[in-house]
Design a protein around this motif. Structure first.
Motif, PDB file in Angstrom:
ATOM      1  N   LYS A 152       0.930  -1.285   0.150  1.00 44.26           N
ATOM      2  CA  LYS A 152       0.094   0.279  -0.120  1.00 44.26           C
ATOM      3  C   LYS A 152       0.955   1.324   0.013  1.00 44.26           C
ATOM      4  N   LYS A 153       2.051   1.177   0.167  1.00 43.74           N
ATOM      5  CA  LYS A 153       3.131   2.351   0.308  1.00 43.74           C
ATOM      6  C   LYS A 153       3.428   2.817  -1.264  1.00 43.74           C
ATOM      7  N   ILE A 154       2.737   1.881  -2.063  1.00 41.89           N
ATOM      8  CA  ILE A 154       3.075   2.358  -3.612  1.00 41.89           C
ATOM      9  C   ILE A 154       1.964   3.237  -4.069  1.00 41.89           C
ATOM     10  N   GLU A 155       1.863   4.359  -4.691  1.00 48.62           N
ATOM     11  CA  GLU A 155       0.889   5.305  -5.000  1.00 48.62           C
ATOM     12  C   GLU A 155      -0.005   4.535  -5.965  1.00 48.62           C
ATOM     13  N   GLY A 156      -1.463   4.395  -5.570  1.00 55.28           N
ATOM     14  CA  GLY A 156      -2.222   3.800  -6.393  1.00 55.28           C
ATOM     15  C   GLY A 156      -2.603   2.586  -6.078  1.00 55.28           C
ATOM     16  N   ILE A 157      -1.919   2.038  -5.205  1.00 56.65           N
ATOM     17  CA  ILE A 157      -2.369   0.634  -4.500  1.00 56.65           C
ATOM     18  C   ILE A 157      -3.335   0.649  -3.195  1.00 56.65           C
ATOM     19  N   GLY A 158      -4.359   0.398  -2.884  1.00 54.55           N
ATOM     20  CA  GLY A 158      -5.095   0.322  -1.806  1.00 54.55           C
ATOM     21  C   GLY A 158      -5.064  -1.115  -1.176  1.00 54.55           C
ATOM     22  N   LYS A 160      -7.416  -3.280  -0.859  1.00 60.60           N
ATOM     23  CA  LYS A 160      -8.026  -4.574  -1.734  1.00 60.60           C
ATOM     24  C   LYS A 160      -7.078  -4.964  -2.849  1.00 60.60           C
ATOM     25  N   ILE A 161      -6.304  -4.027  -3.454  1.00 63.79           N
ATOM     26  CA  ILE A 161      -5.426  -4.256  -4.612  1.00 63.79           C
ATOM     27  C   ILE A 161      -4.485  -4.992  -3.887  1.00 63.79           C
ATOM     28  N   ALA A 162      -3.700  -4.524  -2.970  1.00 63.02           N
ATOM     29  CA  ALA A 162      -2.761  -5.263  -2.149  1.00 63.02           C
ATOM     30  C   ALA A 162      -3.098  -6.614  -1.912  1.00 63.02           C
ATOM     31  N   GLU A 163      -4.112  -6.977  -1.409  1.00 67.15           N
ATOM     32  CA  GLU A 163      -4.517  -8.460  -1.080  1.00 67.15           C
ATOM     33  C   GLU A 163      -4.682  -9.280  -2.246  1.00 67.15           C
ATOM     34  N   THR A 164      -5.193  -8.490  -3.474  1.00 71.63           N
ATOM     35  CA  THR A 164      -5.529  -9.209  -4.720  1.00 71.63           C
ATOM     36  C   THR A 164      -3.921  -9.606  -5.164  1.00 71.63           C
ATOM     37  N   LEU A 165      -2.934  -8.642  -5.081  1.00 74.32           N
ATOM     38  CA  LEU A 165      -1.690  -9.041  -5.681  1.00 74.32           C
ATOM     39  C   LEU A 165      -0.992 -10.194  -4.879  1.00 74.32           C
ATOM     40  N   VAL A 166      -1.217  -9.954  -3.547  1.00 74.65           N
ATOM     41  CA  VAL A 166      -0.476 -11.057  -2.761  1.00 74.65           C
ATOM     42  C   VAL A 166      -1.270 -12.569  -3.041  1.00 74.65           C
ATOM     43  N   ALA A 167      -2.308 -12.542  -3.347  1.00 76.54           N
ATOM     44  CA  ALA A 167      -2.990 -13.718  -3.885  1.00 76.54           C
ATOM     45  C   ALA A 167      -2.577 -14.163  -5.133  1.00 76.54           C
ATOM     46  N   GLY A 168      -2.099 -13.057  -5.890  1.00 82.34           N
ATOM     47  CA  GLY A 168      -1.845 -13.479  -7.398  1.00 82.34           C
ATOM     48  C   GLY A 168      -0.141 -13.764  -7.267  1.00 82.34           C
ATOM     49  N   GLY A 169       0.435 -13.918  -6.130  1.00 79.86           N
ATOM     50  CA  GLY A 169       1.878 -14.330  -6.138  1.00 79.86           C
ATOM     51  C   GLY A 169       2.914 -13.087  -6.195  1.00 79.86           C
ATOM     52  N   ILE A 170       2.451 -11.735  -6.045  1.00 80.92           N
ATOM     53  CA  ILE A 170       3.344 -10.807  -5.943  1.00 80.92           C
ATOM     54  C   ILE A 170       3.318 -10.122  -4.455  1.00 80.92           C
ATOM     55  N   ALA A 171       4.030 -10.530  -3.366  1.00 77.47           N
ATOM     56  CA  ALA A 171       3.918 -10.193  -2.049  1.00 77.47           C
ATOM     57  C   ALA A 171       4.914  -9.093  -1.840  1.00 77.47           C
ATOM     58  N   THR A 172       5.995  -8.942  -2.297  1.00 78.66           N
ATOM     59  CA  THR A 172       7.351  -8.182  -2.090  1.00 78.66           C
ATOM     60  C   THR A 172       7.497  -7.067  -3.055  1.00 78.66           C
ATOM     61  N   PHE A 173       8.053  -5.914  -2.540  1.00 81.20           N
ATOM     62  CA  PHE A 173       8.205  -5.013  -3.573  1.00 81.20           C
ATOM     63  C   PHE A 173       9.142  -5.366  -4.821  1.00 81.20           C
ATOM     64  N   ALA A 174      10.074  -6.379  -4.590  1.00 82.55           N
ATOM     65  CA  ALA A 174      10.953  -6.980  -5.433  1.00 82.55           C
ATOM     66  C   ALA A 174      10.100  -7.938  -6.368  1.00 82.55           C
ATOM     67  N   VAL A 191     -11.187  -6.283  -9.429  1.00 86.68           N
ATOM     68  CA  VAL A 191     -11.021  -5.319  -8.489  1.00 86.68           C
ATOM     69  C   VAL A 191     -11.891  -4.281  -9.191  1.00 86.68           C
ATOM     70  N   ARG A 192     -12.761  -3.593  -8.421  1.00 81.77           N
ATOM     71  CA  ARG A 192     -13.943  -2.546  -8.780  1.00 81.77           C
ATOM     72  C   ARG A 192     -12.897  -1.462  -8.920  1.00 81.77           C
ATOM     73  N   VAL A 196      -4.203   2.507 -12.626  1.00 83.79           N
ATOM     74  CA  VAL A 196      -3.176   2.559 -13.514  1.00 83.79           C
ATOM     75  C   VAL A 196      -2.114   1.849 -12.965  1.00 83.79           C
ATOM     76  N   THR A 197      -1.389   0.959 -13.730  1.00 83.03           N
ATOM     77  CA  THR A 197      -0.258   0.140 -13.331  1.00 83.03           C
ATOM     78  C   THR A 197       1.145   0.576 -13.839  1.00 83.03           C
ATOM     79  N   ASP A 198       1.187   1.480 -14.502  1.00 83.48           N
ATOM     80  CA  ASP A 198       2.333   1.782 -15.365  1.00 83.48           C
ATOM     81  C   ASP A 198       3.707   2.201 -14.594  1.00 83.48           C
ATOM     82  N   THR A 199       3.131   2.754 -13.307  1.00 83.71           N
ATOM     83  CA  THR A 199       4.474   3.119 -12.543  1.00 83.71           C
ATOM     84  C   THR A 199       4.591   2.341 -11.344  1.00 83.71           C
ATOM     85  N   TRP A 200       3.782   1.083 -11.214  1.00 91.23           N
ATOM     86  CA  TRP A 200       4.007   0.609 -10.104  1.00 91.23           C
ATOM     87  C   TRP A 200       5.450  -0.341  -9.894  1.00 91.23           C
TER      88      TRP A 200
END
Length: 227
Positions: A152-158, A160-174, A191-192, A196-200
């Motif tokens: 959630k420290k990434i601009e644009g990630i809330g 719900k999105i953070a939870e969905t990314l972890v479930a999709g195998g993306i759990a760390t900044f790396a 996710v409703r 924008v994912t361009d800068t994540w």
């Protein structure tokens, strides 16, 4: 003839030669793509409803081009808190043209009967306890779980999105820094909202390297994750 089909996480009512805008697909421009999750078919005489999908039915389309939708502005404000935030988003889309609707069959194939397991020979059954005793000694130690970062420290990630990314195998900044924006859009497609994912990945790279001051300065210039 028309069909109701699921494409890129959304349901559409489509007919032949119709243009449809769907969430960004990974298929290259000019190539064909097939959607086989057909929920309903109407040929003008009969209506076939799937349970949930129609076995053998498919919608074939051609990718015309990839584009981005109109910009949407989201403004948030909290009374008497001095809080104001303005975000902008342009959804990544793909324009496709429906070329044909194929209805090969309405009934789903019957599930194959499971074969009964064959009885093991007595000799192997007697030797099994000895194998089970030796197994604990050969068992490899369990790998330690990787601790997830606060995405959630990434601009644009809330949340719900953070939870969905972890479930999709993306759990760390790396992990986030190595991912492509198109892949991230696919993971959070359900996710409703507009995201924008361009800068994540670039933001995550700075976070992974501990460059928080540089990241904070850049995030102040971002608009909902968009540069």
């Amino acid at each position: 003839m028309y069909a109701i089909v699921e494409m890129a996480g959304q349901q559409f009512k489509v007919a032949k030669d119709q243009k449809v805008y769907v969430h960004r697909l990974q298929t290259e421009e000019g190539k064909k793509v097939t959607f086989d999750n057909v929920l309903l078919l109407d040929d003008g005489k009969n209506i076939t409803v799937g349970a949930p999908a129609i076995d053998g039915a498919a919608v074939e389309a051609k990718v015309v081009k990839h584009l981005r939708g109109d910009k949407v502005i989201v403004f948030k404000k909290k009374r008497r808190k001095g809080y104001k935030k303005k975000n902008g988003h342009r959804q990544s889309l793909t324009e496709i043209v429906i070329e044909s609707i194929v209805a090969k069959g309405a009934k789903k194939a019957a599930p194959a009967k499971a074969e009964k397991p064959k009885a093991a020979p007595k000799a192997k059954a007697e030797a099994k306890p000895a194998v089970e005793k030796e197994a604990p000694a050969k068992k490899a130690p369990a790998k330690a779980k990787v601790k997830a970062d606060d995405l959630k420290k990434i601009e644009g990630i809330g949340p719900k999105i953070a939870e969905t990314l972890v479930a999709g195998g993306i759990a760390t900044f790396a992990d986030l820094a190595k991912a492509k924006p198109e892949k991230l859009s696919e993971i959070i497609a359900d996710v409703r909202g507009n995201h924008v994912t361009d800068t994540w990945p670039e933001q995550a790279k700075l976070a992974a390297e501990g460059k928080w001051d540089e990241l904070k300065k850049w995030q102040d210039e971002l608009d909902g994750g968009k540069a």
